[in-house]
Each structure stands twice: as C-alpha cells, then as structure tokens.
Scaffold this motif. Structure first.
Motif, PDB file in Angstrom:
ATOM      1  N   VAL A   1       0.840  -1.206   0.000  1.00  0.00           N
ATOM      2  CA  VAL A   1       0.000   0.000   0.000  1.00  0.00           C
ATOM      3  C   VAL A   1       0.871   1.251   0.000  1.00  0.00           C
ATOM      4  N   LYS A   2       1.896   1.256   0.816  1.00  0.00           N
ATOM      5  CA  LYS A   2       2.774   2.432   0.897  1.00  0.00           C
ATOM      6  C   LYS A   2       3.476   2.690  -0.429  1.00  0.00           C
ATOM      7  N   GLU A   3       3.868   1.626  -1.117  1.00  0.00           N
ATOM      8  CA  GLU A   3       4.537   1.789  -2.410  1.00  0.00           C
ATOM      9  C   GLU A   3       3.571   2.272  -3.491  1.00  0.00           C
ATOM     10  N   ASN A   4       2.366   1.699  -3.507  1.00  0.00           N
ATOM     11  CA  ASN A   4       1.401   2.022  -4.564  1.00  0.00           C
ATOM     12  C   ASN A   4       0.599   3.284  -4.284  1.00  0.00           C
ATOM     13  N   HIS A   5       0.476   3.633  -2.999  1.00  0.00           N
ATOM     14  CA  HIS A   5      -0.324   4.798  -2.621  1.00  0.00           C
ATOM     15  C   HIS A   5       0.423   5.616  -1.567  1.00  0.00           C
ATOM     16  N   PRO A   6       1.530   6.261  -1.958  1.00  0.00           N
ATOM     17  CA  PRO A   6       2.328   7.003  -0.982  1.00  0.00           C
ATOM     18  C   PRO A   6       1.585   8.181  -0.358  1.00  0.00           C
ATOM     19  N   GLU A   7       0.472   8.579  -0.967  1.00  0.00           N
ATOM     20  CA  GLU A   7      -0.308   9.701  -0.437  1.00  0.00           C
ATOM     21  C   GLU A   7      -1.136   9.312   0.787  1.00  0.00           C
ATOM     22  N   LEU A   8      -1.292   8.017   1.044  1.00  0.00           N
ATOM     23  CA  LEU A   8      -2.147   7.556   2.137  1.00  0.00           C
ATOM     24  C   LEU A   8      -1.383   7.478   3.464  1.00  0.00           C
ATOM     25  N   SER A   9      -2.095   7.773   4.542  1.00  0.00           N
ATOM     26  CA  SER A   9      -1.575   7.524   5.881  1.00  0.00           C
ATOM     27  C   SER A   9      -1.970   6.097   6.250  1.00  0.00           C
ATOM     28  N   VAL A  10      -1.001   5.211   6.290  1.00  0.00           N
ATOM     29  CA  VAL A  10      -1.289   3.800   6.525  1.00  0.00           C
ATOM     30  C   VAL A  10      -0.161   3.178   7.335  1.00  0.00           C
ATOM     31  N   ASP A  11      -0.517   2.229   8.198  1.00  0.00           N
ATOM     32  CA  ASP A  11       0.510   1.543   8.973  1.00  0.00           C
ATOM     33  C   ASP A  11      -0.012   0.175   9.405  1.00  0.00           C
ATOM     34  N   GLY A  12       0.913  -0.715   9.644  1.00  0.00           N
ATOM     35  CA  GLY A  12       0.589  -2.054  10.097  1.00  0.00           C
ATOM     36  C   GLY A  12       1.857  -2.903  10.105  1.00  0.00           C
TER      37      GLY A  12
END
Length: 232
Positions: free
Chosen positions: A132-143
């Motif tokens: 997700v971080k690679e494909n959607h760097p605009e998102l705030s995501v963690d796990g």
C-alpha cells in the motif's frame, strides 16, 4: 453467452438491475433483501467489473458512533485475502472513507504491533502494508497494529510512538473475514454503534448488498450510501 441464455439471465432482477447500470439507465443498485450476497455480487463482477487499479472486491461497514465514524473492512466478502488482496482492500477502504467525509488513517490490524510478534498473518499484514505504501504514498497507513495501538493514543505512545496512524486510526482493515465480521458485530452490539453496510468496494459502479434480514432503516441507509458513491 447465447441470446437465449442472456434473455434467461435478464429474468433475474439482479442481472436486470446490473445491466441497467451498465447501460446508463441507473446509477447504482441495492440488492440482497431477497437475494444472497453471491447473487448480488456475481452479476456485478461479470458485467460492471472492478476498477482498473483494483482486483479485489471487498465489503466495508461504516460504524457510526455518537460523535464520530469509523470504517471496518473486509467484513463481508474476502475470507482469507493474501497480501496483494489485503493491500487492495486497504486502498479501497481509504477511498470509501474519503467519500463519506472521513480523512483516512488506515490501520492494518493484527495480533502483533510492529515486530512484537511473528507468524503467517503478521507477515501477510506487513507485506500488505508495504505494498500500500509503495502504490499509494499519499495515504496515511501503517501495520501491523493491534487494535488498541491503532485506536488508543496512550497505548500507541508506548508501542509505536513513531507511527503516523497509531492512536488515531479511523479505517481498520482486518486480515481475515472471521476477524472483521466478528469485530464489527461485537462493536455494534456492545457499544450501540450503528453499522451501515456492507458497502461493496472496488467495483466500477456502485452495487451494494443487504442482509436478507434487513430492516427498512438498513435499506434506506444503504440507498443513501449508494447515491453518495454514484456521485463520486
């Protein structure tokens, strides 16, 4: 599909409604009060198909509390998604949250926070988060994040103080249908939250499912959600 088979399929209201959407005669569809989830999703997958950047259809619930809203996924469709599918679900869930006025902070939930634990599902969640971080760097995501670390600032400060999501997550992505379905129902029944959904995510045009035990309020809420999705 032969002409005869097509005519036969169109006797089914789910196929007829899906063809109305595909032909531009309708903007969305709500089904399921008289159909199974499979009967609702199958025509959509065959005719409307998924968005170009999405390969996984998933089911999310808007969890409406007295003063805020969260999004839980997948609670309805994908039983045991792999890392790529889980990443798809996370991105779709962020998009759904945005459609309903939630600034998405996406937590991929596990029994481990960061590298505190190990196991097959922990590794899956970690891989999905990286995708997700690679494909959607605009998102705030963690796990991976445990639920308490994702939602509680005090716990987050102890377990993962550098996380951009921990302690303030509002989109929760579960790594197995067992977990997602059980959690949303537990929260719904014990906290008094209103669970609206499942919202089908990842399709080119909005099609949403109802429980065959749906109440009038459930149907109205799902119609409203479908109308919001149709507006983009």
């Amino acid at each position: 599909v032969t002409i005869e088979k097509a005519r036969q399929l169109l006797q089914d209201s789910a196929y007829f409604g899906t063809m109305m959407i595909e032909s531009g005669d309708a903007d969305g569809m709500v089904s399921g009060a008289c159909h199974t989830t499979a009967n609702t999703i199958r025509p959509a997958l065959q005719i409307i198909k998924t968005k170009p950047e999405v390969s996984t259809v998933s089911g999310a619930f808007l969890m409406l509390f007295s003063d805020h809203a969260h999004l839980y996924a997948d609670c309805a469709v994908s039983i045991d998604p792999n890392a790529d599918q889980l990443a798809d679900i996370a991105a779709s869930s962020a998009n759904t949250a945005s459609q309903f006025g939630i600034d998405p902070k996406v937590a991929l939930i596990s029994y481990s926070t960061g590298d505190s634990g190990s196991g097959q599902t922990v590794e899956k969640v970690l891989q999905a988060t990286q995708i997700v971080k690679e494909n959607h760097p605009e998102l705030s995501v963690d796990g991976p994040l445990q639920f308490d670390a994702a939602i509680d600032k005090t716990v987050a400060a102890k377990k993962c103080p550098t996380s951009p999501v921990a302690g303030q997550a509002n989109v929760f992505v579960f790594n197995h249908l067992d977990v997602g379905n059980c959690v949303y129902k537990a929260v719904q029944r014990t906290s008094g939250a209103v669970a609206v959904g499942p919202i089908l995510q990842g399709l080119n045009k909005p099609v949403n499912d109802l429980s065959r035990g749906a109440l009038i309020e459930d149907i109205v809420n799902t119609i409203i959600i479908t109308a919001v999705q149709a507006q983009g």
